[in-house]
Every structure is written in C-alpha cells, then in structure tokens.
Design a protein around this motif. Structure first.
Motif, PDB file in Angstrom:
ATOM      1  N   MET A  68       0.894  -1.215  -0.009  1.00 32.00           N
ATOM      2  CA  MET A  68       0.104  -0.094   0.025  1.00 32.00           C
ATOM      3  C   MET A  68       0.851   1.399   0.011  1.00 32.00           C
ATOM      4  O   MET A  68       0.498   2.145  -0.518  1.00 32.00           O
ATOM      5  N   ASN A  69       2.016   1.093   0.723  1.00 27.99           N
ATOM      6  CA  ASN A  69       2.763   2.428   0.679  1.00 27.99           C
ATOM      7  C   ASN A  69       3.889   2.190  -0.350  1.00 27.99           C
ATOM      8  O   ASN A  69       5.120   2.798  -0.302  1.00 27.99           O
ATOM      9  N   GLN A  70       3.890   1.379  -1.258  1.00 29.05           N
ATOM     10  CA  GLN A  70       4.694   0.913  -2.357  1.00 29.05           C
ATOM     11  C   GLN A  70       4.379   1.586  -3.608  1.00 29.05           C
ATOM     12  O   GLN A  70       3.798   2.811  -3.520  1.00 29.05           O
ATOM     13  N   ASP A  71       4.031   0.700  -4.682  1.00 30.17           N
ATOM     14  CA  ASP A  71       3.620   1.171  -6.029  1.00 30.17           C
ATOM     15  C   ASP A  71       2.123   0.661  -6.361  1.00 30.17           C
ATOM     16  O   ASP A  71       1.823   0.782  -7.718  1.00 30.17           O
ATOM     17  N   LEU A  72       1.611   0.048  -5.432  1.00 32.24           N
ATOM     18  CA  LEU A  72       0.018  -0.424  -5.752  1.00 32.24           C
ATOM     19  C   LEU A  72      -0.795   0.438  -6.296  1.00 32.24           C
ATOM     20  O   LEU A  72      -1.281   0.346  -7.359  1.00 32.24           O
ATOM     21  N   MET A  73      -0.812   1.757  -5.574  1.00 30.22           N
ATOM     22  CA  MET A  73      -2.198   2.635  -6.064  1.00 30.22           C
ATOM     23  C   MET A  73      -1.474   3.226  -7.504  1.00 30.22           C
ATOM     24  O   MET A  73      -2.564   3.407  -8.334  1.00 30.22           O
ATOM     25  N   LEU A  74      -0.271   3.440  -7.729  1.00 29.68           N
ATOM     26  CA  LEU A  74       0.293   3.813  -8.882  1.00 29.68           C
ATOM     27  C   LEU A  74      -0.260   2.834  -9.941  1.00 29.68           C
ATOM     28  O   LEU A  74      -0.680   3.205 -10.936  1.00 29.68           O
ATOM     29  N   VAL A  75       0.090   1.716  -9.782  1.00 27.99           N
ATOM     30  CA  VAL A  75      -0.091   0.611 -10.818  1.00 27.99           C
ATOM     31  C   VAL A  75      -1.560   0.493 -11.058  1.00 27.99           C
ATOM     32  O   VAL A  75      -1.987   0.347 -12.019  1.00 27.99           O
ATOM     33  N   THR A  76      -2.298   0.350 -10.137  1.00 24.68           N
ATOM     34  CA  THR A  76      -3.698   0.226 -10.125  1.00 24.68           C
ATOM     35  C   THR A  76      -4.502   1.525 -10.995  1.00 24.68           C
ATOM     36  O   THR A  76      -5.310   1.203 -12.100  1.00 24.68           O
ATOM     37  N   GLY A  77      -4.071   2.658 -10.743  1.00 26.29           N
ATOM     38  CA  GLY A  77      -4.432   3.662 -11.661  1.00 26.29           C
ATOM     39  C   GLY A  77      -3.915   3.617 -12.947  1.00 26.29           C
ATOM     40  O   GLY A  77      -4.865   3.815 -13.838  1.00 26.29           O
ATOM     41  N   LEU A  78      -2.833   3.464 -13.271  1.00 26.81           N
ATOM     42  CA  LEU A  78      -2.436   3.158 -14.547  1.00 26.81           C
ATOM     43  C   LEU A  78      -3.011   2.093 -15.342  1.00 26.81           C
ATOM     44  O   LEU A  78      -3.312   2.226 -16.593  1.00 26.81           O
TER      45      LEU A  78
END
Length: 283
Positions: A68-78
């Motif tokens: 959650m504090n790594q790349d998850l949200m960025l990847v989900t959005g892209l």
C-alpha cells in the motif's frame, strides 16, 4: 443589521439538514502471507466487472513492490487508465509487498561495496520459489484467472524480472523490466546472457537516463537479444529519469504484454514505442 437578524432567525427555524451518508470505498482485498520469515501483504485488485461477469476469467499482473505504501496505487491507476483506452487487457492485479528489497529481489553480489551496503542481499532465488510454489497456486485457486501471468517490476524488482525471465522463464507468460538495476554485482546478470534466448516469453525492457553501469548492463542485455527474441526495448534516456520511469513506462509495458490490438491507439499518441524489438512495434 436587520438582514443579519433575519438570517439568524431563519437558521433557527429551518429544519436541520441530515449529514450525507457515506459508504466505504473498497478497491480490493488483502491476504497476509509469510515469505522469507517476513509477514507481508498481498494486495489483490479485481477488474470492475469481476463480480458481475461471472463467466469471465482474467490475466494476472504480479506487481513487485506492491504494498500500500509502495507502487500498488500507482499501478492500479495506470492499469485502469489503460483500460479506458483499451490500451491493454484488463487484469487482476496482485501487488506483492516487499520488506527487504535487496534481500528478496537481488542475486548475491561479488562487489565488496554492495555487500557492505546491503549485507542481507542475495535471496532472490528463495523469494522466487515462494512466488511459484505458494503465491501463484493460491491466486489461481482463489480467483478466476485465464492462465496468463505477467511479472512486472522496476529498479531492483526489474532486475528480479530479468533474472526470472532468464533462469525460470516458464513461471510467467510475459515479463516487464522497467529501469532494471543491471549494474548489480558488476553487471553479472547481463554478462550471463549468451545470445541463446530463442523461445523465451516476451520481455519488455526500458532504459531511462540511468547512465554508468546500469545503462551498460541494459544495453548488454539488448545486444544479446537483438534479432532472435520477442522483446520490446523502450529507450527513454532523453525524456525520463529513474524516479519517474515507472510512471511513464508501465502503460507501455502492459500494452506490449497484454495487447488489445485496437486500431486507434497511434492516432491518440498511444502507439507502442519499441526502439528495438524482436517483433513489429506498431501495436
């Protein structure tokens, strides 16, 4: 003064407005597993129609550094943005949290300075065994997957992607290495490539303005593959740096590895850019 009095009276007499109701915003679910003696989150993001399209199955994107504090949200959005343009197939995202990245993602190093700076580094083989023997079977059993698994990572995770592609290629059906740390252990991984890479799964490799041994290692990798492998090399040394390479290149990596082949992408500036490739780059 009179206006203020009337406003006060109206506020007293007016019925109280109920606060608008709110509901939780749920984007996925978390599974806690233990790997290399560390408890870690496995964050699963399902396609929007997963629960309604019950006769449908999806590919899986295994994203390293997926906490959650790594790349998850960025990847989900892209990934979601790609879906809006049909730039890549919609997929189940499995974000794999890392705890000690050098330990989990890199091979043992022969460089004394690297050993001193990262004394725990070098257990990527054990981490890969956990991925293949524990995590992948769990995801396949728990979710409606279609048999296509993609492994994606950036920096040290990109090195792990290349290593897995070279040494355990059958574990995944496509690999995305974004700005891989190919300088590690005196470019050992790149030096191991002997040019006999025919028949391995597709590999997306990108290079930002890394310079030095990182750039040398990536280019050694590309030279070894050139002409006899299904790969896409996105050379972005002129417009990206290491810090923003994942932001800029993950959409391309997914487009290459999970193509839709729709016809309008180039018209909107979303054509796949492979400066060097083992296949046509006009997707």
């Amino acid at each position: 003064m009179i206006a203020a009095i009337f406003a006060s009276i109206f506020a007293i007499l007016a019925p109280a407005q109920a606060a608008p109701e709110s509901t939780p915003l749920i984007i996925g679910e978390t599974i806690t597993l233990t790997a290399l003696d560390e408890k870690r989150q496995i964050n699963v993001i399902l396609p929007a129609d997963y629960h309604t399209a019950t006769d449908k199955a999806w590919p899986v994107i295994y994203m390293l550094d997926g906490g959650m504090n790594q790349d998850l949200m960025l990847v989900t959005g892209l990934n979601s943005w790609n879906g809006l343009w049909e730039r890549s197939q919609q997929a189940i995202i499995v974000g794999v949290q890392t705890k000690d990245r050098q330990r989990e993602l890199l091979i043992p190093t022969s460089d004394p300075a690297e050993r001193e700076q990262y004394p725990s580094a070098g257990e990527s083989e054990a981490f890969r065994l956990w991925l293949s023997s524990t995590l992948q079977p769990l995801i396949q059993q728990k979710y409606r997957t279609n048999g296509t698994d993609i492994l994606v990572g950036e920096s040290a995770a990109g090195h792990f992607v290349v290593e897995t592609w070279m040494n355990a290629s059958s574990l995944f059906d496509g690999y995305g290495a974004i700005s891989p740390s190919m300088q590690w252990s005196d470019q050992q991984l790149a030096r191991q490539i002997d040019g006999n890479v025919n028949g391995l799964p597709p590999l997306f490799v990108s290079l930002a303005d890394e310079g030095g041994a990182t750039e040398e290692g990536v280019m050694t990798l590309i030279e070894a593959m050139d002409g006899n492998q299904d790969f896409c090399f996105s050379d972005r040394r002129n417009d990206l740096v290491h810090a923003n390479s994942l932001h800029g290149l993950l959409p391309e990596a997914l487009q290459y590895l999970l193509p839709t082949n729709v016809e309008w992408l180039s018209e909107y500036g979303l054509g796949l850019r492979c400066e060097r490739s083992g296949q046509s780059s006009d997707q």
